[in-house]
Scaffold this motif. Structure first.
Motif, PDB file in Angstrom:
ATOM      1  N   THR A 104     119.554  45.268  83.632  1.00 55.14           N
ATOM      2  CA  THR A 104     118.730  44.867  82.497  1.00 55.14           C
ATOM      3  C   THR A 104     118.900  43.437  81.995  1.00 55.14           C
ATOM      4  O   THR A 104     118.057  42.763  81.459  1.00 55.14           O
ATOM      5  CB  THR A 104     119.514  45.560  80.892  1.00 55.14           C
TER       6      THR A 104
ATOM      7  N   CYS B 192     114.342  46.609  83.385  1.00 54.85           N
ATOM      8  CA  CYS B 192     114.102  47.427  81.818  1.00 54.85           C
ATOM      9  C   CYS B 192     113.335  48.204  81.673  1.00 54.85           C
ATOM     10  O   CYS B 192     113.557  49.631  81.302  1.00 54.85           O
ATOM     11  CB  CYS B 192     114.204  46.270  80.928  1.00 54.85           C
TER      12      CYS B 192
ATOM     13  N   TRP C 269     121.539  50.422  75.521  1.00 51.92           N
ATOM     14  CA  TRP C 269     121.976  50.514  76.963  1.00 51.92           C
ATOM     15  C   TRP C 269     123.464  50.005  77.067  1.00 51.92           C
ATOM     16  O   TRP C 269     124.110  50.285  77.775  1.00 51.92           O
ATOM     17  CB  TRP C 269     121.006  49.802  77.738  1.00 51.92           C
TER      18      TRP C 269
ATOM     19  N   GLY D  82     114.952  50.483  76.459  1.00 47.81           N
ATOM     20  CA  GLY D  82     114.590  49.936  77.675  1.00 47.81           C
ATOM     21  C   GLY D  82     113.094  49.416  77.565  1.00 47.81           C
ATOM     22  O   GLY D  82     113.074  48.022  77.911  1.00 47.81           O
TER      23      GLY D  82
END
Length: 466
Positions: free
Chosen positions: A244, A406, A348, A300
């Motif tokens: 990410t 992401c 996340w 995300g």
């Protein structure tokens, strides 16, 4: 910290101390290598001696690594070796902490409790930044020995504190200590051992144990029902958590803050670390309010948008040679960096540890979590090692790579991750074995083999067996 530079850095051509890429890479990289080895070793050790004593063992290993680092005066490679040893402890604890919490916590609050693991990681990072800021102007060895030495406090608290906690009920049951497992479950639920919730959970633990023990050796974790798919999910989620790009902002934070007049890298770190810690609290609410799947998918896409804006402004609008010339671009990048960190810290960041801790059956949980966590540390090392070279070649366009990951993480969650909110670990296992479609998993009802309620006769039968 001038003393640290004078004692451990290389000497440049103009006679000034500075760390070369090879020396700094070795010091940074050995920690990641240690965490990788520690994570892989943690699973088998935890299965053999239990979760509690394994946690104590890895805390001791970490303290040994701190001692090795503090004891040196001028040998940079002793710092590197000490970080490797400390990394062993960090890697082992990164498996065992969420493992113990997921196996012990009541299902109704398991997500929030396991997410606290990430919360206290961010707290530790923020406190470390503050300590470093407080000692940066100290000209003596205390400037770097004090931050290292304070590292003794937390493992001491953890190693001593775990002695007052019960063993994981799943591990105890597998070792034949049914009474102890029952007592632990009733204690964490805060009810009597004959309570329907306790009877239900113990029944599920027993049924899963009987089904698992009908198999063969531990390596059947690769061939057992739905295990290969779940290993892939766990490894991929931990990889995607690193990809990410959350650490990217800490690498580039200094230059964008310079554009707004903040030149002290320690202040920059504290600002970003404070945002990271503060917004992780929201993640504890998100995981139980909205569930795992929705939170990861929305998170995300949120991070994808933030990174696209951040990378575009950085490449096309920011004066990278003299950031002060473009304060507007710098301010915009700081805003989106903080928005990204808020999204990561509330989704996340904590939720991946929660999901991975719930994925696997008891028989294979420790080793499977070890493999998944090792993936996290592998990608942590790769990103930290290669980022300086990549950013030197493509500058802020590197952010487009993280943005795409992401987006990939959100799509991956939709197709592969089942909703586990409010379910026992045994129900989650049944859900994956039964092949429930992830996008239908939130409405899945456990079959009769995994009951949600028992009749009084069934409850008495379980109590009699215990």
């Amino acid at each position: 910290m001038p003393d640290f530079l004078d004692n451990f850095a290389d000497t440049t051509k103009d006679g000034k101390p500075a760390f070369s890429n090879s020396r700094s890479g070795t010091i940074v990289g050995l920690l990641s290598i240690g965490t990788l080895i520690g994570a892989l070793a943690a699973g088998p050790i935890a299965d053999r001696i239990g979760r509690r004593f394994s946690i104590i063992f890895w805390n001791i290993i970490f303290c040994v690594g701190v001692i090795v680092q503090i004891a040196t005066t001028t040998k940079w490679y002793q710092i590197a070796i000490g970080r490797w040893v400390a990394g062993l402890g960090v890697g082992g604890l990164s498996v065992l902490t969420p493992l113990y919490m997921s196996e012990t916590a009541p299902r109704q609050v398991r997500g929030a409790l396991v997410s606290c693991y990430q919360l206290f990681i961010t707290l530790g990072i923020f406190v470390a930044y503050c300590i470093n800021f407080g000692t940066e102007k100290d000209q003596s060895r205390r400037a770097w020995r004090l931050p290292m030495g304070l590292g003794f406090i937390w493992p001491t608290i953890m190693a001593c504190g775990i002695l007052f906690f019960p063993e994981s009920p799943r591990w105890e049951f597998r070792k034949g200590r049914v009474a102890g497992a029952t007592n632990t479950v009733s204690t964490v639920y805060g009810v009597h051992e004959n309570h329907p919730e306790v009877v239900r959970e113990m029944r599920e633990i027993r049924e899963k144990f009987e089904a698992e023990t009908s198999g063969g050796k531990w390596y059947e974790m690769f061939t057992a029902p739905a295990m290969l798919r779940r290993l892939f999910i766990g490894v991929a989620l931990q990889m995607l958590q690193q990809l990410t790009g959350s650490n990217f902002f800490f690498y580039y934070g200094t230059s964008i803050f310079v554009a707004t007049g903040i030149n002290n890298s320690f202040v920059t770190s504290m600002i970003l670390g404070g945002v990271n810690f503060g917004t992780t609290f929201f993640g504890l609410y998100v995981v139980e309010k909205f569930g795992r799947r929705k939170s990861l998918i929305v998170g995300g896409f949120w991070m994808f948008v933030c990174f696209m804006v951040f990378a575009s402004v950085g490449h096309f609008a920011l004066d990278q040679n003299v950031p002060q010339n473009t304060p507007g671009a710098g301010t915009a990048m700081i805003v989106f960096a903080c928005l990204f960190i808020a999204g990561f810290a509330s989704t996340w960041g904590p939720l991946i540890w929660c999901v991975v801790g719930e994925l696997y059956p008891s028989r294979y949980r420790a080793r499977s979590m070890a493999m998944a966590t090792a993936s996290n540390w592998i990608w942590n090392f790769l990103i930290s090692f290669f980022t300086p070279y990549i950013t030197g070649a493509i500058d802020y366009r590197y952010g487009y790579v993280f943005a795409s990951m992401c987006f990939t993480g959100a799509v991956f969650t939709w197709f592969f991750v089942c909703e586990s909110q409010g379910r026992t670990l045994e129900e989650i296992d049944t859900m994956y074995v039964a092949g429930v479609k992830p996008w239908k998993s939130s409405k899945w009802v456990p079959p009769e083999g995994v009951p949600t309620k028992e009749s009084p006769e069934e409850r008495q039968e379980v109590v009699d067996e215990q």
